[in-house]
Design a protein around this motif. Structure first.
Motif, short mmCIF file in Angstrom:
data_model
loop_
_atom_site.label_atom_id
_atom_site.label_comp_id
_atom_site.label_asym_id
_atom_site.label_seq_id
_atom_site.Cartn_x
_atom_site.Cartn_y
_atom_site.Cartn_z
N LEU A 65 0.95 -1.13 0.09
CA LEU A 65 -0.12 -0.16 0.07
C LEU A 65 0.89 1.13 0.13
CD1 LEU A 65 -2.93 0.61 2.28
CD2 LEU A 65 -1.67 2.37 1.57
N SER A 66 0.54 2.20 -0.98
CA SER A 66 1.48 3.35 -0.99
C SER A 66 0.84 4.26 -1.97
CB SER A 66 2.88 2.89 -1.64
OG SER A 66 2.71 2.72 -2.86
N ILE A 67 1.38 5.47 -2.05
CA ILE A 67 0.78 6.34 -3.35
C ILE A 67 0.74 5.97 -4.55
CG2 ILE A 67 1.74 8.44 -1.81
CD1 ILE A 67 4.23 8.44 -3.70
N ALA A 68 1.62 4.81 -5.10
CA ALA A 68 1.46 4.23 -5.99
C ALA A 68 0.89 2.87 -6.23
CB ALA A 68 2.90 4.01 -6.77
N ASP A 69 0.13 2.39 -5.07
CA ASP A 69 -0.35 1.24 -5.04
C ASP A 69 -1.60 1.11 -4.08
OD1 ASP A 69 -0.77 -1.66 -5.28
OD2 ASP A 69 1.49 -2.05 -4.87
N GLN A 70 -2.58 1.56 -4.52
CA GLN A 70 -3.94 1.68 -3.59
C GLN A 70 -5.03 0.61 -3.90
OE1 GLN A 70 -4.89 6.09 -3.59
NE2 GLN A 70 -2.92 6.58 -4.29
N GLU A 71 -4.72 -0.10 -4.57
CA GLU A 71 -5.90 -1.09 -4.64
C GLU A 71 -6.42 -1.72 -3.38
OE1 GLU A 71 -6.65 -5.22 -7.27
OE2 GLU A 71 -4.97 -4.97 -5.82
N ARG A 84 6.30 -2.15 1.36
CA ARG A 84 6.48 -1.16 0.29
C ARG A 84 5.78 0.15 0.69
NH1 ARG A 84 6.20 -4.30 -5.32
NH2 ARG A 84 7.89 -2.71 -5.88
N PRO A 85 5.71 0.64 1.83
CA PRO A 85 4.95 1.89 2.31
C PRO A 85 5.40 3.14 1.61
CG PRO A 85 6.33 1.31 4.20
CD PRO A 85 6.66 0.34 3.08
N ILE A 86 6.37 3.27 1.00
CA ILE A 86 6.98 4.56 0.25
C ILE A 86 7.12 4.37 -1.14
CG2 ILE A 86 7.63 5.82 2.30
CD1 ILE A 86 10.58 5.16 1.57
N ALA A 87 6.68 3.13 -1.75
CA ALA A 87 6.76 2.78 -3.11
C ALA A 87 8.23 2.70 -3.63
CB ALA A 87 6.05 3.74 -3.94
N ASN A 88 9.05 2.19 -2.57
CA ASN A 88 10.28 1.71 -2.84
C ASN A 88 11.09 3.51 -3.34
OD1 ASN A 88 9.15 -0.84 -4.34
ND2 ASN A 88 10.54 -1.01 -2.64
N GLN A 91 5.14 8.10 -13.13
CA GLN A 91 5.31 9.22 -14.21
C GLN A 91 3.86 9.61 -14.68
OE1 GLN A 91 8.30 9.96 -15.00
NE2 GLN A 91 8.56 8.72 -13.17
N LYS A 92 2.80 8.83 -14.40
CA LYS A 92 1.33 9.18 -14.95
C LYS A 92 0.65 9.83 -13.77
CE LYS A 92 0.84 5.37 -18.38
NZ LYS A 92 2.19 4.92 -18.11
N LEU A 93 0.89 9.49 -12.53
CA LEU A 93 0.22 10.02 -11.43
C LEU A 93 0.71 11.60 -11.26
CD1 LEU A 93 0.30 6.91 -8.92
CD2 LEU A 93 -1.79 8.28 -9.71
N ARG A 94 2.10 11.73 -11.32
CA ARG A 94 2.63 13.23 -11.36
C ARG A 94 2.08 14.14 -10.13
NH1 ARG A 94 5.21 14.54 -16.08
NH2 ARG A 94 5.18 16.63 -15.50
N TYR A 95 2.27 13.23 -9.11
CA TYR A 95 2.01 14.20 -7.72
C TYR A 95 2.91 15.51 -7.64
CZ TYR A 95 -0.42 9.55 -6.22
OH TYR A 95 -1.08 8.54 -6.14
N ASP A 96 2.38 16.43 -7.02
CA ASP A 96 3.09 17.51 -6.91
C ASP A 96 4.12 17.57 -5.84
OD1 ASP A 96 1.44 18.78 -8.91
OD2 ASP A 96 0.42 20.18 -7.31
N PHE A 97 3.70 16.64 -4.96
CA PHE A 97 4.76 16.87 -3.87
C PHE A 97 5.95 16.08 -4.25
CE2 PHE A 97 2.09 13.14 -3.00
CZ PHE A 97 2.92 12.21 -3.05
N ALA A 132 9.43 14.61 -0.10
CA ALA A 132 8.37 13.86 -0.55
C ALA A 132 8.57 12.44 -0.10
CB ALA A 132 9.00 13.43 -1.94
N VAL A 133 9.52 11.92 0.61
CA VAL A 133 9.32 10.88 1.24
C VAL A 133 8.41 10.88 2.43
CG1 VAL A 133 10.56 8.92 2.93
CG2 VAL A 133 11.53 9.96 0.51
N ALA A 134 8.56 11.87 3.30
CA ALA A 134 7.51 12.07 4.58
C ALA A 134 6.08 12.29 3.87
CB ALA A 134 8.07 13.29 5.11
N THR A 135 5.70 12.40 2.90
CA THR A 135 4.43 12.87 2.59
C THR A 135 3.81 11.16 2.10
OG1 THR A 135 4.81 15.04 1.71
CG2 THR A 135 2.96 13.80 0.82
N ALA A 136 4.71 10.90 1.40
CA ALA A 136 4.49 9.47 1.00
C ALA A 136 4.23 8.40 2.27
CB ALA A 136 5.57 8.75 -0.02
N LEU A 137 5.19 8.55 3.32
CA LEU A 137 5.03 7.74 4.53
C LEU A 137 3.97 8.02 5.20
CD1 LEU A 137 6.02 5.37 5.99
CD2 LEU A 137 7.59 6.92 7.17
N ARG A 138 3.58 9.39 5.37
CA ARG A 138 2.54 9.80 6.32
C ARG A 138 1.11 9.30 5.48
NH1 ARG A 138 3.29 15.79 7.30
NH2 ARG A 138 1.61 15.58 8.74
N PHE A 139 1.00 9.67 4.06
CA PHE A 139 -0.18 8.92 3.33
C PHE A 139 -0.21 7.43 3.86
CE2 PHE A 139 -1.90 6.38 0.16
CZ PHE A 139 -3.00 7.06 -0.21
#
Length: 301
Positions: free
Chosen positions: A171-177, A197-201, A224-230, A238-245
């Protein structure tokens, strides 16, 4: 700052929201001295979850030695199912039973807190002979609880079986199923949820496309498709945002992050201690996923 503790589902075990994953130290041939420092630093900071697997090279042995005097301080988890190279077939019951015993020897303990099946298919889960190896290990006191580690349809099947105490899932910003499909059902059954894999590696970190291997490239391609601003900010932000998500997602008990560098423990501790993202930031990431994700963006092992 203090690390948060949560309950690991119906096990009742109190676990740190951030745990340590043992794949990197095994696969990257980290020295025992370095592992001792990494785990000592993690435990001193309040981490009390360590997750490894029998197939992470010598990862179990490294962890077993590092925990020689501190085993009682941790919730220790490992995984089973894969035969040593060329020795037998994966998931063969006799091999599986001997693998569990070997893990205990490697980890220098008479039991683990959670023994998990390591990413087997739902077809394997339908084989009573395989399931019985794990339940017998529990009944013999070799593990307190049993779990399943895997993703997508296989994870959903494992949850619906109703026999596992925990679920380990990507589960991560790149893996939300998992957020929509699996976690609600796991929570309804009282399962503890361990996120891998909580920060999508940190697949975006290098700024260049990784080699064409199964482990890292899918997340790179998705991002590359999601293109999150952070992700355009400095790496640690960026790592902090991904982990806190990930840590702020409902029903997550703990997220495991591996490292081969001692200084990463303090950095990850700081990120986790900042707490979940503000609701608007969290929902913006979810909304972006819903608008961009393809139907085949399923959970990745």
């Amino acid at each position: 700052m203090a690390i948060e503790y949560r309950v690991l589902g119906k096990t009742g075990i109190r676990v740190s929201a951030l745990g340590f994953g043992g794949s990197e130290i095994g696969y990257q041939e980290v020295s025992q001295r370095t592992v001792d420092k990494i785990l000592g630093t993690a435990l001193d900071a309040g981490f009390n979850v360590i997750d490894t697997a029998e197939c992470y090279a010598n990862g179990e042995q490294l962890i077993g030695k590092a925990l020689a005097r501190r085993r009682a301080e941790v919730t220790l988890m490992t995984k089973c199912g894969h035969a040593p190279l060329g020795s037998a077939a994966d998931w063969e019951p006799r091999m599986l039973a001997s693998s569990i015993d070997r893990s205990l020897k490697n980890l220098r303990t008479d039991h683990v807190d959670v023994m998990q099946f390591h990413s087997c298919s739902k077809e394997t889960l339908r084989d009573d002979r395989v399931i019985n190896v794990l339940t017998r290990a529990r009944d013999a006191g070799k593990t307190r609880y049993i779990g399943y580690s895997g993703d997508s349809d296989d994870a959903l099947h494992a949850v619906e079986m109703g026999i596992f105490d925990t679920l380990q899932i990507s589960l991560s910003i790149a893996d939300q199923e998992a957020i929509d499909v699996v976690l609600p059902k796991a929570a309804a059954r009282g399962m503890g949820v361990i996120v891998k894999r909580p920060i999508a590696n940190a697949a975006w970190r290098s700024g260049t496309k990784p080699p064409a291997d199964w482990y890292t490239q899918p997340y790179w391609d998705r991002l590359q498709k999601l293109r999150y601003d952070f992700l355009s900010r400095d790496t640690e932000t960026a790592v902090a945002t991904a982990l806190r998500f990930t840590l702020g997602t409902a029903d997550v008990s703990t997220a495991i992050v591996g490292t081969t560098r001692v200084e990463r423990i303090a950095q990850n501790f700081g990120h986790a201690s900042a707490g979940p993202l503000p609701p608007d930031e969290y929902e913006a990431i979810r909304a972006r996923w819903r608008s961009v994700a393809h139907s085949d963006w399923t959970g990745q092992r």
